[in-house]
Design a protein around this motif. Structure first.
Motif, PDB file in Angstrom:
ATOM      1  N   LEU A  66       0.845  -1.191   0.000  1.00  0.00           N
ATOM      2  CA  LEU A  66       0.000   0.000   0.000  1.00  0.00           C
ATOM      3  C   LEU A  66       0.884   1.247   0.000  1.00  0.00           C
ATOM      4  CD1 LEU A  66      -2.485  -1.322   2.689  1.00  0.00           C
ATOM      5  CD2 LEU A  66      -2.826  -1.296   0.214  1.00  0.00           C
ATOM      6  N   ALA A  67       0.330   2.364  -0.430  1.00  0.00           N
ATOM      7  CA  ALA A  67       1.107   3.592  -0.591  1.00  0.00           C
ATOM      8  C   ALA A  67       1.750   4.067   0.713  1.00  0.00           C
ATOM      9  CB  ALA A  67       0.224   4.699  -1.167  1.00  0.00           C
ATOM     10  N   ASP A  68       1.060   3.879   1.826  1.00  0.00           N
ATOM     11  CA  ASP A  68       1.583   4.397   3.094  1.00  0.00           C
ATOM     12  C   ASP A  68       2.049   3.306   4.050  1.00  0.00           C
ATOM     13  OD1 ASP A  68      -0.981   3.465   3.624  1.00  0.00           O
ATOM     14  OD2 ASP A  68      -1.418   5.032   5.089  1.00  0.00           O
ATOM     15  N   GLY A  69       2.297   2.105   3.547  1.00  0.00           N
ATOM     16  CA  GLY A  69       2.791   1.039   4.415  1.00  0.00           C
ATOM     17  C   GLY A  69       2.382  -0.332   3.916  1.00  0.00           C
ATOM     18  N   SER A  70       2.369  -1.273   4.839  1.00  0.00           N
ATOM     19  CA  SER A  70       2.101  -2.659   4.503  1.00  0.00           C
ATOM     20  C   SER A  70       0.760  -3.120   5.055  1.00  0.00           C
ATOM     21  CB  SER A  70       3.205  -3.553   5.073  1.00  0.00           C
ATOM     22  OG  SER A  70       2.856  -4.915   4.941  1.00  0.00           O
ATOM     23  N   GLY A  71       0.092  -3.950   4.294  1.00  0.00           N
ATOM     24  CA  GLY A  71      -1.130  -4.574   4.759  1.00  0.00           C
ATOM     25  C   GLY A  71      -0.902  -5.471   5.968  1.00  0.00           C
TER      26      GLY A  71
END
Length: 153
Positions: A66-71
């Motif tokens: 994801l754009a702002d981190g990890s799922g």
């Protein structure tokens, strides 16, 4: 019930997916199958806000990149709330096993997504799945975090 539909225990889903077409297709498919989509979000921050506010999410479908981190962060927090998670990604890392109930590899057929949700539902209800759908790997027979909380009590 021989020919009737069984009552689902997984109805309300949170979809965490940053690819717009995949998110749209997933949401459309699930709504057509009478699932309720709590939200479809593309950022970790949005998913965490929803998990911290909503108390009636039955399953999280989480992409990893994801754009702002990890799922995986979404999966960790969902597990803390007792919400099962299915990772939906192109490559499932080993650390996902401790945070999710299973992983469905992209690209997947719509029938495989629906079958994977049914498998997780069966496991949550204490049933043994008969067959796993193509591209789906089941990690655990219990919710991540539940064994830890049971051991602490």
């Amino acid at each position: 019930m021989i020919f009737g539909k069984r009552k689902r225990s997984i109805v309300r889903l949170l979809v965490v997916e940053d690819e717009p077409l995949v998110a749209f297709d997933t949401e459309y498919l699930l709504r057509e199958q009478d699932y309720e989509i709590v939200a479809t979000v593309d950022r970790v921050a949005h998913a965490l806000a929803i998990l911290n506010e909503a108390s009636d999410i039955h399953l999280v479908l989480a992409d990893l990149g994801l754009a702002d981190g990890s799922g995986l962060e979404v999966a960790r927090v969902a597990g803390e709330h007792g919400v099962p998670v299915m990772i939906v990604t192109g490559h499932c890392p080993p650390e996902a096993e401790g945070m999710a109930m299973g992983c469905l590899i992209k690209p997947y057929a719509p029938r495989d997504l629906l079958a994977a949700i049914r498998v997780i539902e069966d496991v949550c209800e204490g049933s043994r799945p008969r067959k796993l759908p193509s591209g789906f790997r089941l990690f655990s027979r219990e919710l991540p975090g539940k064994a830890d909380s049971a051991a602490a009590s």
